[in-house]
Design a protein around this motif. Structure first.
Motif: not given
Length: 436
Positions: A34-35, A79-81, A155-157, A301-302
């Protein structure tokens, strides 16, 4: 009423122009994870210093930093953000200034997100990586100012439990201009316009989840605000942009969509509500959309906020009239980068003008990213494509103006391990507009 999209498509406080740290570049993203995928949200207020929402009651003082808890609030998971999209509004500043938004825990970067003059009310979209504890910092260098933030998506990791949407760029195109004769005039007080967009390559409308658009209020008879949402039911308690009388005020927005619901309509729609007691013209330009994770596309990609262009730097010069200038973006890009998430600031134009930013490898689109009045400083977020040489182009139609460009992330083509990179096709769109 129908209309086809046009498809050619205060003083900034002095800052030390220190050389930025080398930004982190993206590793190859595995499309099976999901990245970098995106989840749109109904705009939700998570900060209002006037009311003690998200911070103590009272304006943010000069030289102060406000740590804002984002993860776990407003629909954002705990989490996972990796990053969030905020609409940041300032009101009642006591002096000219700016705000800088950046991940909590990192050194404050030499960038700005919104610039203001005393008494000004206005907004700008901010895409920012989450820092320590799921927070972001908001820094105000001088004076007192009330700060409001609405979260509109995240956006998620790669470890998130589900995939969100991929970003799919379109040719920048104008899908609403209420100045067109066939629309019937400006929006009346408290009136809504609905805009639908169809992807011309036959992409099913059911897969579209959000539009990346630039919305501009033009020549309002009174000051007011616009709210953009999916157009279903009553608009949310959030503003997308604030405008003054007889001004041209833009703001970038990522807006959730819904299936359009009027007779003869095709595509996915958004609604734009005029919260002013007067009339205003409205322009909507589209730059891309997010899918439901099924179509493929780009991942976000931040990176730490990084200034890659400032025409005030030694050896540089202002953008001239009727000029197109290519600027390098290689310092923040990878071989798989197709577009940048940016904040563009126009500084001290000699007269009224606007800026258009695009990849430069196609004809200049008939859109605007930033509208400017004489000698002002104004910022707006923008998704900007890059060409095969990792440059982006800027068009200034008239007069002279300085410009700064800050990058908060890149849109990358995900590549499975051991696979060759493919390509992303920039799609064209057709728009419809409706009032009732």
């Amino acid at each position: 009423m129908l209309g086809a999209a046009v498809l050619t498509a205060a003083v900034l406080p002095a800052q030390a122009h220190a050389a930025p740290a080398t930004p982190a570049k993206a590793a190859a993203v595995d499309p099976s994870t999901p990245e970098g995928t995106y989840f749109p949200l109904t705009p939700t207020r998570i900060l209002d210093t006037r009311e003690g929402n998200g911070a103590p009651t009272g304006p943010l003082g000069g030289g102060k930093t406000l740590p804002l808890q984002v993860a776990g609030r407003g629909g954002v998971p705990s989490a996972n953000v990796s990053a969030v999209v905020l609409n940041l509004t300032v009101t009642g500043p006591t002096s000219a200034g700016y705000l800088t938004v950046y991940p909590t825990g990192m050194t404050r970067p030499v960038v700005s997100n919104v610039n203001f003059t005393p008494g000004w009310t206005g907004a700008n979209a901010v895409t920012v990586r989450l820092g320590t504890g799921g927070k972001v910092d908001i820094y105000n260098p001088a004076g007192n100012v009330s700060v409001i933030a609405d979260v509109v998506g995240y956006y998620v990791t790669g470890t998130a439990p589900a995939k969100g949407g991929n970003f799919r760029p379109t040719l920048p195109g104008r899908v609403l201009d209420t100045r067109d004769a066939d629309f019937g005039g400006p929006l009346s007080k408290f009136e809504t316009a609905w805009v639908s967009v169809t992807i011309d390559d036959g992409t099913p409308d059911s897969h579209v989840r959000a539009f990346a658009v630039n919305i501009t209020a033009v020549n309002g008879s009174l000051g007011g605000y616009l709210t953009a949402w999916n157009g279903v039911g009553k608009q949310p308690n959030a503003s997308t942009l604030n405008f003054g009388k007889n001004a041209a005020v833009p703001n970038f927005a990522v807006v959730p969509t819904a299936p359009c619901d009027w007779d003869g309509c095709e595509g996915s729609m958004i609604g734009i509500y005029n919260g002013s007691g007067g009339t205003t013209h409205v322009i909507v330009d589209i730059f891309g959309y997010y899918d439901d994770s099924t179509l493929g596309g780009l991942r976000f990609n931040p990176i730490p906020p990084t200034r890659i262009t400032d025409t005030r730097d030694a050896g540089k010069r202002a953008l001239g009239p009727a000029s197109t200038t290519a600027f390098p973006a290689a310092s923040v890009t990878t071989p798989n980068t197709y577009a940048l998430a940016t904040n563009v600031t126009g500084i001290d134009p000699s007269n009224s003008t606007y800026l258009t930013l695009w990849s430069g490898d196609v004809a200049r689109p008939v859109v605007s990213n930033l509208n400017l009045l004489p000698h002002e400083v104004r910022a707006n977020a923008a998704y900007v494509g890059i060409d095969d040489n990792f440059n982006y182009s800027v068009f200034n139609p008239a007069h002279t103006v300085h410009m700064a460009l800050d990058v908060t992330g890149t849109f990358e083509l995900p590549v499975a391990a051991g696979s060759a990179a493919s390509t992303v096709v920039t799609q064209s769109v057709t728009g419809q507009a409706h009032r009732r």
